[in-house]
Write an enzyme that holds these catalytic residues in place. Sequence first.
Site, short mmCIF file in Angstrom:
data_model
loop_
_atom_site.label_atom_id
_atom_site.label_comp_id
_atom_site.label_asym_id
_atom_site.label_seq_id
_atom_site.Cartn_x
_atom_site.Cartn_y
_atom_site.Cartn_z
N LYS A 1 0.72 -1.07 -0.06
CA LYS A 1 0.01 0.01 -0.14
C LYS A 1 0.67 1.19 0.15
O LYS A 1 1.75 1.59 0.77
CB LYS A 1 -0.87 -0.01 1.22
CG LYS A 1 -1.86 -0.95 1.01
CD LYS A 1 -2.64 -1.42 2.49
CE LYS A 1 -1.56 -1.67 3.67
NZ LYS A 1 -2.31 -1.86 5.02
N THR B 1 -6.87 9.49 9.37
CA THR B 1 -6.32 8.57 8.49
C THR B 1 -5.97 7.44 9.45
O THR B 1 -5.69 6.31 8.94
CB THR B 1 -5.07 8.73 7.57
OG1 THR B 1 -4.17 9.12 8.70
CG2 THR B 1 -5.40 9.74 6.53
N GLY C 1 -6.20 4.11 11.24
CA GLY C 1 -6.92 2.94 11.09
C GLY C 1 -7.11 2.37 9.65
O GLY C 1 -7.92 1.35 9.36
N THR C 2 -6.50 2.97 8.71
CA THR C 2 -6.81 2.63 7.31
C THR C 2 -6.21 1.16 6.91
O THR C 2 -6.91 0.45 6.19
CB THR C 2 -6.18 3.71 6.35
OG1 THR C 2 -4.94 4.06 6.58
CG2 THR C 2 -6.87 4.98 6.11
N GLY C 3 -5.27 0.94 7.58
CA GLY C 3 -4.54 -0.41 7.20
C GLY C 3 -5.43 -1.58 7.72
O GLY C 3 -5.72 -2.61 6.94
N CYS C 4 -5.93 -1.31 9.06
CA CYS C 4 -6.71 -2.37 9.42
C CYS C 4 -8.12 -2.53 8.49
O CYS C 4 -8.60 -3.71 8.30
CB CYS C 4 -7.21 -2.11 10.82
SG CYS C 4 -5.74 -1.57 11.96
#
Length: 557
Positions: free
Chosen positions: A231, A264, A266-269
């Site tokens: 990402k 932003t 928590g975008t990965g989870c």
Amino acid sequence: MAFFLSYSTPIAHHKICTVFSSKQGSRHAVDQFGSLTLKAMPEEMALIVTNGSSNNKIPHVLTMAGSDSGAGAGIQADLKTCAARGVFCSTVITAVTAQNTLGVQDVSILPEESVAAQLKSVLSDMHVDVVKTGMLPSTAMVKILHDSLKQFPVQALVVDPVMVSTSGHVLAGSSILDTFRQDLLPMADIVTPNIKEASVLLGGVQLETVTDMRSAAKSLHDMGPRNVLVKGGDLPSSSDAVDIFFDGKDFYELRSSRIQTRNTHGTGCTMASCIAAELAKGSSMLSAVKVAKRYVETALEYGKSINIGNGPQGPLDHMFKLKRKNSSKLRLFEPSDLFLYAVTDSGMNKKWGHSITDAVKAAIEGGATIVQLREKDAETGEFLEAAKSCLEICHAHNIPLLINDRVDIALACDADGVHVGQSDMPVNTVRALLGPEKIIGVSCKTPEHALKAWADGADYIGSGGVFPTNTKANNRTIGLDGLKTVCLASKLPVVAIGGINLSNARSVMELGVVTLKGVAVVSALFDRECVAVETRKLHDLLTETVANVGSAVTEEV
Ligand SMILES: Cc1ncc(COP(=O)(O)OP(=O)(O)O)c(N)n1
Ligand SMILES: Cc1ncsc1CCOP(=O)(O)O
Ligand SMILES: [Mg+2]
């Protein structure tokens, strides 16, 4: 080589079948070892998995991650994401973090026995489809996960290799890196590192460009996961948010517009749990990744002005659907919406003395599943008023309304989307104007058009003219063969268009290609005295044809 299906047993909600390989003369009890073993199997072996939705089983994701007291990331983000995507989510908590918008203040790692007990409780009882991992703070927890999945196999494992919080706090120390590389990644069906995590996993290589991200995806794939998503949200040099997806064969560059916001965290989870949710619903990996990217983009867009906390990073809005201002707003687009696509024509309506609203009402009454206003001669003001009235009618019946060509009209009346051709406004510009939620269709005559439509962020393609037509001047006919070629190349659902009527619709749907979802029709519906009756006849014919060819279509997109 031949394969024989010996029996089918409902393990979890899937009917997972034991497969015999006549080449090896050995029996592989797939239900005992699940995807862990499958990866080690020879390619030519077959796994037959059918989704047991017939018993009303809700798709189920188990998330194994840390709790975030600020509720932007971790277990809390996973629960919200799965709820928003219509998927049940159970939880195995590995650590309890004290966090807020300022950063991480404290981390308490749970005892390994507790983690093992949580996994066992859920996996032994609750028919999990997909496991998603986030914060795994000890090597023992990776081993516990491995052993649990061996005992209770699932359809897929999504690994988000959480190592450092967005605020810079280390959540998995360097001592665990080797375990991630040697034990965790080889188990994964997909691993979803951001640039920093990919760099750490690869021993500190610098990732500064999209080309670097591709090399990283390849190197990570060599460590064993079946798919890799690197990402690039933090890539300094790019104005878009670019992610690289690699399935071991092809690279895909997935782009979305970068949303300017502090929110932003928590975008990965969120991305990983949305991938898991879509896989649990039966999506292919690539589709799951694309849906997840769009979901995150939308959650960022809706959450960009949330004002929570005093720190530099706030949460996204996972539940954006709950606060849409217009309650008549439609559900999200489904490929099945393309089944019977009614496209209006002002000239035909005038000829028969039909108002546009009466024509749209009649098409819906006859079974149209989506409507496009293709009013080539209408004045802008008149078109806008007609679009507003038709939108009310369509939404009262839960039918999407799209506008042909005119993005300005779609924006002004808040229509559900737009259909554009190859020489109209480019799809990526339409997407930037309409936002991530609206439906965008694009006309495609070739496989190249179809692949570009997908890459540019369209939701479906219209392909034709399948047969000669008088409705669109100078339109090249591609025939059934041309349509089939486009359908086979397309990663998006396809609707056929051009000269389709009661006498030839059967031959279109009998192509039986999985991406072909329906027919779009102008004159056979609207150049008629009784629009409702003609629509009903075509609807019934399509229903009957699809019921007959259905068994020949094996894979869902
Ligand atoms: C569903 C659907 N498919 C194709 C078209 C044709 O669009 P385009 O190529 O832009 O041609 P015009 O309709 O604008 O003349 C369509 N309208 N709908
Ligand atoms: C708009 C369009 N695009 C390709 S063919 C076509 C015309 C379809 O109209 P009809 O259903 O009357 O052939
Ligand atoms: Mg057009």
